[in-house]
Design an enzyme around this catalytic site. Structure first.
Site, PDB file in Angstrom:
ATOM      1  N   ASP A 177      -0.436  -7.574   1.586  1.00  0.00           N
ATOM      2  CA  ASP A 177       0.066  -6.699   0.539  1.00  0.00           C
ATOM      3  C   ASP A 177      -0.540  -7.175  -0.793  1.00  0.00           C
ATOM      4  O   ASP A 177      -1.165  -8.230  -0.877  1.00  0.00           O
ATOM      5  CB  ASP A 177       1.596  -6.693   0.506  1.00  0.00           C
ATOM      6  CG  ASP A 177       2.134  -5.430  -0.174  1.00  0.00           C
ATOM      7  OD1 ASP A 177       1.378  -4.778  -0.926  1.00  0.00           O
ATOM      8  OD2 ASP A 177       3.315  -5.089   0.028  1.00  0.00           O
TER       9      ASP A 177
HETATM   10  C1  NOJ Z   1       2.757  -2.896  -2.752  1.00  0.00           C
HETATM   11  C2  NOJ Z   1       3.667  -2.309  -1.726  1.00  0.00           C
HETATM   12  O1  NOJ Z   1       4.559  -3.287  -1.252  1.00  0.00           O
HETATM   13  C3  NOJ Z   1       2.947  -1.701  -0.539  1.00  0.00           C
HETATM   14  O2  NOJ Z   1       3.885  -1.007   0.241  1.00  0.00           O
HETATM   15  C4  NOJ Z   1       1.835  -0.805  -0.991  1.00  0.00           C
HETATM   16  O3  NOJ Z   1       1.204  -0.220   0.122  1.00  0.00           O
HETATM   17  C5  NOJ Z   1       0.856  -1.612  -1.820  1.00  0.00           C
HETATM   18  N1  NOJ Z   1       1.546  -2.143  -2.989  1.00  0.00           N
HETATM   19  C6  NOJ Z   1      -0.352  -0.799  -2.253  1.00  0.00           C
HETATM   20  O4  NOJ Z   1       0.020   0.156  -3.169  1.00  0.00           O
END
Ligand code: NOJ
Length: 717
Positions: free
Chosen positions: A263
């Site tokens: 993430d």
């Molecule tokens: C953080 C989030 O936790 C995740 O769900 C998301 O896909 C990513 N950012 C990318 O935007």
């Protein structure tokens, strides 16, 4: 085994080019169709040359823009390996479907599949190759804002929905109408302590395997091509550095062989979690855990080259990751057509079509939940003298978080949709979401006083659900409750219509209302769907995918809990026995249970008959369920089948959902449905963490919600 094509490319790659594939950059690095490094991006230490080696980018779409960037990238990259475009296309691209929690409430996997299919088709036309969805984290705490992205609290419901979503996104052959799915967040991000965003998760591996793992497994079994690591810790180690989680469980047990992406900045966060002293160690830990792509931590770009030069294991791990990424690009057809057939014309004709919007409306109609309907307050006749009051009445803020390409400003409001059908409708906002002006409040009460029925449109703005929106108070804001109290004093029928991305404490709303409709964030055509439900053009059929508490103090509250050694008995004796597992100031039971939702039709379970009450572990439990509809309306409901195992090595939930079926039953009729439940759904995780079915006695419970059930015993031999 990698394809010949992939092996050929691998052989030509320098270490820099290999590491490039493992880097994902944000949209900021590509502006006006070109790679750029300006301002804050400088801290990444990347050079423009490196940008032309990176494997993927997130958050860019639009046929023209994507074509330009891909063209510029290929022109400047030595080996011309196409750039991969990823984005959060969660519940729609431009046609926005209800939020995932609402899609869970549809209890209809076909609805989820269509939502994902439409999202895939539109976003693929817009140049997206991979979507960061589905989010399949099991959730039991409405204080956590991201419950909106999940399909709820139940392992089985979540598994069915995860499977449907992956199939919808990817199709059968990942053609140009589909995108690759990235399941997230691995793992157990939905269980942060106290519901506080990014907080510690600590559950036993036994519980993890029983309840949290199944939905991820279902998504992997449905061939999801990517998995994203979660921000949280699990078993004492942050997921992004957790070798046991990623290697033993994800790769070996679940047999996931696709791309694992971190993430956002999660590799660098290993330092804050204090499992790495510096970014170099963080990069090493993540690579060893099997993380193929570093999303925006710049750990791989800064340190992997040095690590690879010192250590063959690191070099081998890099090769493994690059191979997986190139294979993904190959599966997406990018080596044959780096543009995947996108054109501005196609985009024009395939996005926000009337068919897609109709599908979004149907999904909203399937997911809206009728929680209360005293004296048949609903449905309303179109000529009713009704007042529509409240902060949600006039807004287009019905899309919900994670609708990146959706436009709330162009979304029809409830006032507009309802006003088009109800000539006598009068509208006033009364209060804002979280503030109040006495004059406006008084004006709204005056409007309401003149009408026969009051529809109160209450709730939260979309900015109060989704990532980083944890709450300690899950009641409606005080201003809105004040409005409701004032309206209730007018002694007219009150219909409360709630827009929210999470279960709320609706105790007072329930007490003050004759009817309660929970509409979630219903999407692009949500207002029309709400109007159809209120006017009875569509009979509500949504069921709660999460338990609604009586107060926040009951949280986490979920239907599939364990009995404890001192369970309450739900008899008057409970009042006399102090030493029971209960609260002294509140009931144990929720305000509205999991699986609950009313219909305008009067549908009941009349009879449940198990065809053969002894089955073998490789068999199926066949059940005949007779429903009766004692009203003159056709309706849809969900047959919900739960099971309880009487005695086992580990404690067993009081009941667990093992099957559900959304069915239509015609007016004034009695209809028999056959459900067939494979025995493997009765499996339990044992103390050795193995999952298998025990012989023994079980009880099957069938109902139209999780509380009111007909129980029938059976035996597994
Ligand atoms: C953080 C989030 O936790 C995740 O769900 C998301 O896909 C990513 N950012 C990318 O935007």
């Amino acid at each position: 085994m990698s394809s010949q094509k992939v092996q050929n490319i691998m052989q030509q790659m320098t270490i820099e080019e290999k590491i490039g594939q493992l880097i994902q950059l944000s949209a900021d690095f590509f502006q006006d169709g070109q790679a750029v490094i300006t301002g804050p991006m400088k801290s990444s230490n990347l050079t423009l040359d490196t940008v032309y080696t990176v494997g993927s980018v997130l958050g860019i779409s639009g046929a023209k823009k994507v074509r330009q960037i891909q063209h510029d990238y290929l022109k400047n990259s030595r080996l011309k390996v196409p750039l991969l475009f990823m984005a959060d296309v969660v519940h729609g691209y431009q046609t926005i479907f209800p939020i995932p929690l609402a899609l869970g409430a549809s209890f209809n996997p076909e609805t989820m599949k269509i939502a994902s299919q439409v999202a895939a088709q539109e976003s693929a036309a817009g140049g997206v190759h991979v979507t960061f969805a589905p989010m399949v984290d099991l959730v039991r705490d409405p204080r956590w804002g991201r419950v909106m992205e999940s399909t709820g609290e139940d392992p089985y419901l979540n598994s069915v929905m995860a499977d449907a979503s992956v199939r919808g996104f990817q199709g059968t052959d990942l053609d140009g109408q589909h995108v690759a799915a990235c399941v997230k967040h691995f793992a157990a991000y939905g269980a942060p302590e106290a519901g506080r965003e990014y907080n510690t998760v600590d559950i036993s591996e036994w519980r993890f395997k029983e309840q949290y793992l199944p939905a991820y497994q279902a998504a992997v079994d449905a061939q999801a091509l990517l998995v994203m690591t979660s921000f949280n810790t699990l078993f004492g180690v942050p997921a992004t550095a957790n070798q046991h989680l990623m290697r033993d469980i994800l790769r070996n047990e679940l047999k996931f062989d696709g791309v694992l992406i971190s993430d956002w900045d999660a590799i660098a966060e290993l330092i804050n979690h204090s499992v790495a002293g510096d970014l170099e160690t963080a990069a090493d830990l993540a690579l060893k855990a099997g993380v193929d792509i570093d999303m925006m931590a710049f750990a791989y770009s800064k340190y992997l080259k040095k690590a690879a030069s010192l250590d063959q294991t690191t070099a081998d791990l890099i090769d493994e990751s690059v191979t997986r990424i190139l294979e993904l690009k190959d599966k997406l057809g990018l080596f044959d057509d780096p543009y995947r057939g996108i054109t501005e014309e196609r985009e024009q004709s395939e996005i926000k079509t009337s068919a897609n919007l109709t599908a979004a409306q149907t999904a909203a109609e399937e997911s809206i939940v009728l929680l209360k309907n005293q004296r048949q307050t609903l449905p309303l006749a179109a000529d009713t003298q009704a007042a529509l009051i409240g902060p949600v009445a006039e807004t287009g803020d019905l899309l919900g978080s994670w609708s990146w390409q959706g436009k709330a400003s162009e979304t029809e409001s409830i006032q507009s949709a309802l006003g088009a059908e109800m000539p006598n409708l009068k509208v006033a906002t009364g209060v804002a979401y979280r503030s109040l002006n006495q004059k406006e409040l008084a004006a709204a009460v005056t409007v309401a006083r003149q009408q026969d029925v009051i529809i109160v449109a209450l709730g939260l703005p979309s900015s109060e659900s989704g990532e980083a929106t944890s709450l300690t108070n899950i009641k409606l804001p005080d201003e809105q409750l004040m409005l409701l109290r004032k309206l209730a004093q007018l002694n007219k029928p009150i219909i409360s219509l709630i827009i929210s991305g999470r279960p709320m404490d609706l105790s007072e709303v329930d007490a003050l209302s004759d009817a309660v409709v929970f509409a979630w964030f219903p999407g692009s055509r949500g207002a029309k769907a709400i109007s159809n439900i209120l006017l009875g053009k569509v009979n509500p059929s949504g069921k709660l995918p999460m338990t609604f508490p009586r107060s926040v103090g009951q949280v986490p509250i979920y239907y599939n809990h364990y009995r404890t050694g001192r369970p309450i008995t739900n008899t008057p004796e409970d009042d006399e026995n102090k030493y029971q597992s209960k609260y002294t100031d509140q009931k144990n039971s929720p305000l509205y249970p999991f699986g609950f939702g009313l219909s305008y039709a009067e549908i009941k379970v009349k009879d449940v008959e198990i065809v053969a009450d002894q089955i073998t572990t490789d068999g199926k439990l066949q059940v005949n369920v007779t429903l009766v509809n004692q009203s003159s309306r056709q309706g849809k409901t969900v047959i919900e089948a739960y099971v309880h195992q009487h005695v086992s090595e580990t404690v067993r939930p009081v009941k667990s959902l093992v099957d559900f079926d959304k069915v239509t039953i015609t007016a004034n009729s009695s209809q028999k449905f056959r459900i067939s439940i494979p025995c493997e759904r009765f499996a339990a995780v044992h103390t050795n963490l193995e999952k298998y079915v025990d012989a023994g006695q079980y009880t099957l419970m069938v109902g139209l919600d999780s509380e009111n059930v007909v129980a029938v015993p059976f035996v597994i031999k």
